[in-house]
Design a protein around this motif. Sequence first.
Motif, PDB file in Angstrom:
ATOM      1  N   SER A 218      16.141 -63.539  51.014  1.00 53.76           N
ATOM      2  CA  SER A 218      15.199 -62.643  51.674  1.00 53.76           C
ATOM      3  C   SER A 218      15.133 -62.872  53.181  1.00 53.76           C
ATOM      4  O   SER A 218      14.684 -62.002  53.934  1.00 53.76           O
ATOM      5  N   SER A 219      15.575 -64.049  53.639  1.00 53.56           N
ATOM      6  CA  SER A 219      15.505 -64.358  55.066  1.00 53.56           C
ATOM      7  C   SER A 219      16.643 -63.747  55.872  1.00 53.56           C
ATOM      8  O   SER A 219      16.599 -63.721  57.112  1.00 53.56           O
ATOM      9  N   ALA A 220      17.677 -63.230  55.199  1.00 55.26           N
ATOM     10  CA  ALA A 220      18.842 -62.707  55.903  1.00 55.26           C
ATOM     11  C   ALA A 220      18.539 -61.358  56.544  1.00 55.26           C
ATOM     12  O   ALA A 220      17.668 -60.612  56.101  1.00 55.26           O
ATOM     13  N   ASN A 221      19.277 -61.052  57.611  1.00 52.21           N
ATOM     14  CA  ASN A 221      19.145 -59.765  58.298  1.00 52.21           C
ATOM     15  C   ASN A 221      19.909 -58.691  57.544  1.00 52.21           C
ATOM     16  O   ASN A 221      21.034 -58.918  57.091  1.00 52.21           O
ATOM     17  N   ASN A 222      19.322 -57.508  57.414  1.00 51.54           N
ATOM     18  CA  ASN A 222      19.923 -56.409  56.666  1.00 51.54           C
ATOM     19  C   ASN A 222      20.566 -55.398  57.617  1.00 51.54           C
ATOM     20  O   ASN A 222      19.968 -55.007  58.625  1.00 51.54           O
ATOM     21  N   TYR A 223      21.779 -54.957  57.250  1.00 50.44           N
ATOM     22  CA  TYR A 223      22.486 -53.918  57.991  1.00 50.44           C
ATOM     23  C   TYR A 223      22.979 -52.885  56.980  1.00 50.44           C
ATOM     24  O   TYR A 223      23.853 -53.178  56.163  1.00 50.44           O
ATOM     25  N   ASN A 224      22.413 -51.692  57.044  1.00 52.14           N
ATOM     26  CA  ASN A 224      22.738 -50.646  56.082  1.00 52.14           C
ATOM     27  C   ASN A 224      23.815 -49.715  56.617  1.00 52.14           C
ATOM     28  O   ASN A 224      23.958 -49.526  57.829  1.00 52.14           O
TER      29      ASN A 224
END
Length: 230
Positions: A218-224
């Motif tokens: 959950s701590s990771a950065n998201n890139y869609n």
Amino acid sequence: MFVYKKVRAALFFCVSLFGVLNTASSQSIKTAGDFFKEVSDQYAALTTYEAQMEILTDKTEMRGRVSFKKPDLLRIDFSNPQEQVIVFNGELLTIYIPGSDAILQQSVQNSPGSAGTALATPQGLSLMTRYYTIAYESGQDPAPLESDSTENVVKLLLTRRNSSESFRTIKLAISPETKLIRRVEAVTTRGETITFNFSDYVLNRAIPDQRFIYDPPSSANNYNNFLFSE
């Protein structure tokens, strides 16, 4: 902007390749095109497979274990880079890159153009035959995988029909006995070569659907929609 162009190209082709498992073919003859279809027959008959996989570029080396379940479930657990994971559940492609603390996600249903429809779909192989011409690289007889290798494979050369395709050429090395893909060498539009090696196949072993459920940190950065971002 978070950019992994080389990784994106490698992963896009890697995932597209698994579309061959959903495409049937017909009779076996000695033309290169029909040998390619014969390979498709073999993959279409599989319900699952697992294999060791290696991805090589000019500057990177990746290794992992790939699991596939028909019709379109895919997971790759990497040992190099450690803890990196790729999961495709039929609708969403998720890639966790621990070294960058990043999660890349791509929705197939919402992806534009033919590139989106090529991701782990039954059209994977048909798209390759549509957009690439198929020929034997060095004749229809098996030849050594490498110059000093005792392993013999049938080598195919796929050449793009127009300049819009992601790869100029794709070379396939296929086991003549099993009709399984042993090596893929894809040359990008920039002249970079991406090599995929597959070994130690395990075929038609039961794999639960839960194998393809992945909850990234959950701590990771998201890139869609990373495949189509600049």
